[in-house]
Design an enzyme around this catalytic site. Structure first.
Site, PDB file in Angstrom:
ATOM      1  NE  ARG A   1      -3.251   2.235   3.150  1.00 49.03           N
ATOM      2  CZ  ARG A   1      -4.015   2.361   4.227  1.00 49.03           C
ATOM      3  NH1 ARG A   1      -4.142   1.373   5.079  1.00 49.03           N
ATOM      4  NH2 ARG A   1      -4.688   3.479   4.453  1.00 49.03           N
TER       5      ARG A   1
ATOM      6  CG  ASN B   1      -1.267   3.029  14.088  1.00 51.12           C
ATOM      7  OD1 ASN B   1      -0.518   3.916  13.661  1.00 51.12           O
ATOM      8  ND2 ASN B   1      -2.576   3.181  14.155  1.00 51.12           N
TER       9      ASN B   1
ATOM     10  CB  THR C   1      10.777   4.129  19.893  1.00 51.52           C
ATOM     11  OG1 THR C   1      11.352   5.432  20.054  1.00 51.52           O
ATOM     12  CG2 THR C   1      11.739   3.099  20.431  1.00 51.52           C
TER      13      THR C   1
ATOM     14  CD  GLU D   1      -5.135  13.617   9.862  1.00 49.83           C
ATOM     15  OE1 GLU D   1      -6.068  13.095  10.489  1.00 49.83           O
ATOM     16  OE2 GLU D   1      -5.306  14.506   9.013  1.00 49.83           O
TER      17      GLU D   1
ATOM     18  NE  ARG E   1      -7.684   0.017  10.796  1.00 47.12           N
ATOM     19  CZ  ARG E   1      -9.006   0.099  10.626  1.00 47.12           C
ATOM     20  NH1 ARG E   1      -9.840  -0.475  11.467  1.00 47.12           N
ATOM     21  NH2 ARG E   1      -9.499   0.769   9.611  1.00 47.12           N
ATOM     22  CB  CYS E   2      -6.429   6.850  14.422  1.00 45.08           C
ATOM     23  SG  CYS E   2      -6.216   6.868  12.665  1.00 45.08           S
TER      24      CYS E   2
HETATM   25  N1  LIG Z   1      -5.453  10.220  13.385  1.00 46.32           N
HETATM   26  C1  LIG Z   1      -4.583   9.343  12.930  1.00 46.32           C
HETATM   27  O1  LIG Z   1      -4.337   9.266  11.718  1.00 46.32           O
HETATM   28  C2  LIG Z   1      -3.875   8.425  13.878  1.00 46.32           C
HETATM   29  C3  LIG Z   1      -3.855   8.621  15.232  1.00 46.32           C
HETATM   30  N2  LIG Z   1      -3.188   7.774  16.052  1.00 46.32           N
HETATM   31  C4  LIG Z   1      -3.223   8.006  17.484  1.00 46.32           C
HETATM   32  O2  LIG Z   1      -1.912   7.810  18.001  1.00 46.32           O
HETATM   33  C5  LIG Z   1      -1.941   7.192  19.267  1.00 46.32           C
HETATM   34  C6  LIG Z   1      -1.103   5.946  19.268  1.00 46.32           C
HETATM   35  O3  LIG Z   1       0.090   6.097  18.539  1.00 46.32           O
HETATM   36  P1  LIG Z   1       1.462   6.405  19.283  1.00 46.32           P
HETATM   37  O4  LIG Z   1       2.575   6.108  18.332  1.00 46.32           O
HETATM   38  O5  LIG Z   1       1.493   5.711  20.606  1.00 46.32           O
HETATM   39  O6  LIG Z   1       1.308   7.951  19.516  1.00 46.32           O
HETATM   40  P2  LIG Z   1       2.300   8.965  20.232  1.00 46.32           P
HETATM   41  O7  LIG Z   1       1.640  10.284  20.180  1.00 46.32           O
HETATM   42  O8  LIG Z   1       2.746   8.463  21.538  1.00 46.32           O
HETATM   43  O9  LIG Z   1       3.597   8.943  19.302  1.00 46.32           O
HETATM   44  C7  LIG Z   1       3.536   9.361  17.972  1.00 46.32           C
HETATM   45  C8  LIG Z   1       4.903   9.793  17.526  1.00 46.32           C
HETATM   46  O10 LIG Z   1       5.320  10.941  18.275  1.00 46.32           O
HETATM   47  C9  LIG Z   1       6.629  10.716  18.780  1.00 46.32           C
HETATM   48  N3  LIG Z   1       6.791  11.520  19.978  1.00 46.32           N
HETATM   49  C10 LIG Z   1       6.654  11.189  21.274  1.00 46.32           C
HETATM   50  N4  LIG Z   1       6.890  12.262  22.061  1.00 46.32           N
HETATM   51  C11 LIG Z   1       7.191  13.283  21.250  1.00 46.32           C
HETATM   52  C12 LIG Z   1       7.515  14.655  21.468  1.00 46.32           C
HETATM   53  N5  LIG Z   1       7.577  15.192  22.664  1.00 46.32           N
HETATM   54  N6  LIG Z   1       7.748  15.413  20.395  1.00 46.32           N
HETATM   55  C13 LIG Z   1       7.683  14.916  19.145  1.00 46.32           C
HETATM   56  N7  LIG Z   1       7.381  13.625  18.883  1.00 46.32           N
HETATM   57  C14 LIG Z   1       7.135  12.826  19.924  1.00 46.32           C
HETATM   58  C15 LIG Z   1       6.683   9.230  18.994  1.00 46.32           C
HETATM   59  O11 LIG Z   1       8.012   8.780  19.108  1.00 46.32           O
HETATM   60  P3  LIG Z   1       8.385   7.601  20.139  1.00 46.32           P
HETATM   61  O12 LIG Z   1       7.757   6.372  19.595  1.00 46.32           O
HETATM   62  O13 LIG Z   1       9.858   7.570  20.094  1.00 46.32           O
HETATM   63  O14 LIG Z   1       7.841   7.987  21.471  1.00 46.32           O
HETATM   64  C16 LIG Z   1       5.993   8.754  17.735  1.00 46.32           C
HETATM   65  O15 LIG Z   1       6.866   8.811  16.642  1.00 46.32           O
HETATM   66  C17 LIG Z   1      -3.403   6.933  19.515  1.00 46.32           C
HETATM   67  O16 LIG Z   1      -3.918   7.966  20.312  1.00 46.32           O
HETATM   68  C18 LIG Z   1      -4.048   6.996  18.154  1.00 46.32           C
HETATM   69  O17 LIG Z   1      -5.394   7.305  18.124  1.00 46.32           O
HETATM   70  C19 LIG Z   1      -2.499   6.723  15.560  1.00 46.32           C
HETATM   71  C20 LIG Z   1      -2.487   6.477  14.228  1.00 46.32           C
HETATM   72  C21 LIG Z   1      -3.176   7.307  13.288  1.00 46.32           C
HETATM   73  O1  LIG Z   2      -3.110   5.193  11.761  1.00 48.37           O
HETATM   74  C1  LIG Z   2      -4.266   4.870  11.653  1.00 48.37           C
HETATM   75  O2  LIG Z   2      -4.829   4.278  12.541  1.00 48.37           O
HETATM   76  C2  LIG Z   2      -4.827   5.147  10.356  1.00 48.37           C
HETATM   77  O3  LIG Z   2      -4.513   6.333   9.834  1.00 48.37           O
HETATM   78  C3  LIG Z   2      -5.936   4.348   9.946  1.00 48.37           C
HETATM   79  O4  LIG Z   2      -5.692   3.840   8.706  1.00 48.37           O
HETATM   80  P1  LIG Z   2      -6.629   2.676   8.192  1.00 48.37           P
HETATM   81  O5  LIG Z   2      -8.026   3.156   8.315  1.00 48.37           O
HETATM   82  O6  LIG Z   2      -6.205   2.464   6.787  1.00 48.37           O
HETATM   83  O7  LIG Z   2      -6.365   1.495   9.072  1.00 48.37           O
END
Ligand SMILES: NC(=O)C1=CN([C@@H]2O[C@H](COP(=O)(O)OP(=O)(O)OC[C@H]3O[C@@H](n4cnc5c(N)ncnc54)[C@H](OP(=O)(O)O)[C@@H]3O)[C@@H](O)[C@H]2O)C=CC1
Ligand SMILES: O=C(O)[C@H](O)COP(=O)(O)O
Length: 496
Positions: A116, A169, A195, A264, A297-298
C-alpha cells in the site's frame, strides 16, 4: 535478524544506523534505544539515540538540499519517487518482517502495509505532476473599481524542510504518506520514526536511498520522542510539521512556531446503528472496524451506539463472530495479536476494570497473557464509564444502547474527538441527516471507518487534528501560494 544482503549496510553491530547526508551513520552519542518485541516482550532491535548536534546537522543539510531539489524538474522528482516505490515493493518481505517483530502486526497485514505504501508513493508522484503543473491566472477587472491592468499568476511553491513524525501503528505507510507529498512538492524531509517501528521505517528509508535521491534531501533521525521530540519540533530549521499520533500532537501544536501544521490525532469513532440496518453487515463491519490490528487504528470503531430494539440481535451476531477470531502470534497471522507495549496493555486493562466496577456486561471473559488481550465486547456501557469516552487502542469494544438517534448523535458530539464515524441504515435520507449532524471529519455510510483509499481526504476535527491528509490534500498542504503580478500601463482586453 531482518537485515540481510543489501540491507545489512544499515547495521552497526546489533544497532541500526541513522540516515543523514545520504549515508548510514552511527550516532556520536554512543547511546542506543532498545525496541521490545510486543510478543516475546524481549529486546528485538536497537536504534541509535541521535544527539541534538546531529539533529542540527541534519537540519542544515536538509535546508541546502532542498534549494537544489526545488530546481529539479517536476517530472524528474516523479521519476525518482516511482523508482523508490518499486524498490519498496521489492523489499516488502524484509520490511514486513520488521513490522511483525516490532509492532506485532499480523504477517499478511504487514505485507499489505508495504505494498500500500509503494502504491501511495506512485500515486503521489502522478498526482503531483498533475496538480503542481498548473496554476491560476487572475485579472484585476473582476474586482470593483479596477480595470484590466493587472495579470496575476499563481503557483504552488515548496515550504522548505518538512518534519515528519508518524505513529507506531503504521510506521511505514504513515511515514511515506508524509515523505512522498513533501518530496514531489519540492521540499526536503526529516523523518523521526516511532521507536516501535523504527527499524521498519529505516528499511523503508533505505529504499529511497537506493532510488538515488540527492544527499541530505531525506534524513531519518532515531531516538525516543520524549528525548529528542521537543528539540525537533521546536527547531528553527523546520518549516512544517506533519504529525500523526496521540495527545503528543496537541502539546506539539502549542509549542511549535508559526509554521503550517498537519496533525492527525486520536479518535473515538462511533458506529450508530438504526432499527432498519442490515445487522449481518453491521456485525461484519464491527468486527473488521473494531478488532483488525487488535483495535490499534485511529479509525477503529471505538464505540457502538445501537438502538435498543435491535441491540440484543446485534450483540448476539457480533459475539458469534468474536468467538471465531484467532488469538496469538503475528507470525501465525492471528486476527488478534499482542498490543504494542506493556503500558498499553495495562492502560486497556484499567479501562476494562473501570467498566467492570461500574456494571458493564462482559460478553466474553476478560483474558490477558503478557501483552496479548483476548477480544472483548462490553455491553450495556453507560456514559459514566471511562471506556465510553477514552480510546483503548486495543481489542475491547463498548456497546451503548440508545433510545433515539438523537441520543447517539449527542454522545458522538460530546466527545472531544472527531475523527471518523459510521452509520448503518437502509434509509439514505436519514443517513445523510445523521452524517451532517455528527461532528467528525468523515462519516461512512454502511461501512466501518477507514482512512483509505489513500487519495481520499482524511481529517479530524476538535482534538482529532488540524488540516486534512490524503495524497492531494497533503501535497497542497506542503506548498504555499506564490503570486507574480504583471502590471500593464493601460487596460488590455481580449476581443474574442
Ligand atoms: N489520526 C490518525 O491518523 C492516527 C492517530 N493515532 C493516534 O496515536 C496514538 C497511538 O500512537 P502512538 O505512536 O502511541 O502515539 P504517540 O503520540 O505516543 O507517538 C507518535 C509519535 O510521536 C513521537 N513523539 C513522542 N513524544 C514526542 C515529542 N515530545 N515530540 C515529538 N514527537 C514525539 C513518537 O516517538 P516515540 O515512539 O519515540 O515515542 C511517535 O513517533 C493513539 O492515540 C491513536 O489514536 C495513531 C495512528 C493514526
Ligand atoms: O493510523 C491509523 O490508525 C490510520 O490512519 C488508519 O488507517 P486505516 O483506516 O487504513 O487502518
Amino acid at each position: 535478524m531482518a537485515a540481510t544482503g543489501v540491507l545489512a549496510e544499515i547495521l552497526d553491530g546489533d544497532v541500526y544506523k541513522y540516515y543523514a547526508d545520504g549515508e548510514w551513520k552511527k550516532s556520536t552519542s554512543g547511546k542506543s534505544v532498545s525496541i521490545i518485541n510486543p510478543t516475546t516482550r524481549k529486546p528485538q532491535y536497537k536504534v541509535q539515540a541521535c544527539s541534538q548536534e546531529e539533529v542540527n546537522k541534519v537540519m542544515d543539510s536538509a535546508k541546502s538540499a532542498q534549494k537544489s531539489w526545488a530546481k529539479t524538474p517536476l517530472w524528474k522528482r516523479a521519476e525518482l519517487l516511482h523508482k523508490a516505490a518499486a524498490i519498496l515493493k521489492e523489499h516488502k518481505a524484509a520490511i514486513a518482517e520488521c513490522l511483525v517483530k516490532e509492532i506485532a502486526k499480523p504477517a499478511k497485514d504487514a505485507v499489505t502495509e508495504v505494498v500500500r505504501s509503494g502504491d501511495l508513493v506512485s500515486y503521489c508522484a502522478e498526482e503531483g505532476v498533475r496538480i503542481l503543473g498548473e496554476g491560476k491566472f487572475l485579472v484585476s477587472d473582476s474586482f470593483p473599481g479596477n480595470e484590466r491592468t493587472k495579470y496575476c499568476l499563481t503557483s504552488k511553491i515548496p515550504l522548505g524542510v518538512i518534519l515528519a513524525i508518524p505513529p507506531f501503528n503504521y510506521p511505514v505507510n504513515l511515514a511515506v504518506s508524509k515523505i512522498a507529498p513533501a518530496l514531489i512538492a519540492g521540499n526536503s524531509i526529516v523523518l523521526k520514526p516511532p521507536t516501535q517501528g523504527a527499524v521498519a521505517a529505516l528499511h523503508m528509508v533505505h529504499c529511497f536511498h537506493l532510488a538515488g535521491f540527492p544527499k541530505g534531501l531525506i534524513s531519518c533521525v532515531t531516538g525516543k520522542g520524549s528525548e529528542i521530540g521537543d528539540f525537533l519540533t521546536m527547531h528553527p530549521g523546520v518549516n512544517c510539521i506533519s504529525f500523526t499520533g496521540g495527545d503528543t500532537g496537541i502539546a506539539i501544536s502549542k509549542k511549535a512556531g508559526m509554521i503550517p501544521l498537519q496533525m492527525e490525532l486520536g479518535g473515538k469513532d462511533a458506529c450508530i446503528v438504526l432499527e432498519d440496518a442490515d445487522l449481518d453487515l453491521v456485525a461484519a463491519n464491527i468486527i473488521k472496524g473494531g478488532f483488525s490490528y487488535s483495535g490499534q487504528r485511529c479509525t477503529a470503531v471505538k464505540v457502538v451506539l445501537v438502538i435498543e430494539s435491535v441491540a440484543d440481535a446485534l450483540v448476539e451476531k457480533v459475539n458469534a463472530k468474536v468467538a471465531k477470531l484467532s488469538v496469538g502470534a503475528p507470525e501465525d497471522d492471528s486476527d488478534i495479536t499482542p498490543v504494542v507495549s506493556e503500558s498499553s496493555a495495562n492502560f486497556i486493562e484499567g479501562l476494562v476494570n473501570d467498566a467492570k466496577q461500574k456494571g458493564a456486561t462482559f460478553c466474553q471473559e476478560y483474558k490477558r497473557e503478557g501483552n496479548l488481550i483476548w477480544p472483548l465486547l462490553l455491553d450495556n456501557v453507560r456514559p459514566d464509564m471511562r471506556i465510553a469516552w477514552e480510546e483503548p487502542f486495543g481489542p475491547v469494544l463498548p456497546v451503548i444502547r440508545i433510545n433515539s438517534v438523537e441520543e447517539g448523535i449527542h454522545h458522538c458530539n460530546a466527545s472531544n474527538f472527531g475523527l471518523q464515524g459510521c452509520v448503518f441504515t437502509k434509509d439514505i435520507n436519514k443517513a445523510m441527516l445523521i452524517s451532517d449532524a455528527m461532528e467528525s471529519g468523515t462519516i461512512q455510510i454502511n461501512s466501518a471507518p477507514a482512512r483509505g483509499p489513500d487519495h481520499f481526504p482524511f481529517q479530524g476535527i476538535k482534538d482529532s487534528g488540524i488540516g486534512s491528509q490524503g495524497i492531494t490534500n497533503s501535497i497542497n498542504m506542503m506548498t504555499k501560494i506564490k503570486t507574480t503580478v504583471i502590471n500593464l500601463p493601460s487596460p488590455s482586453y481580449t476581443m474574442g
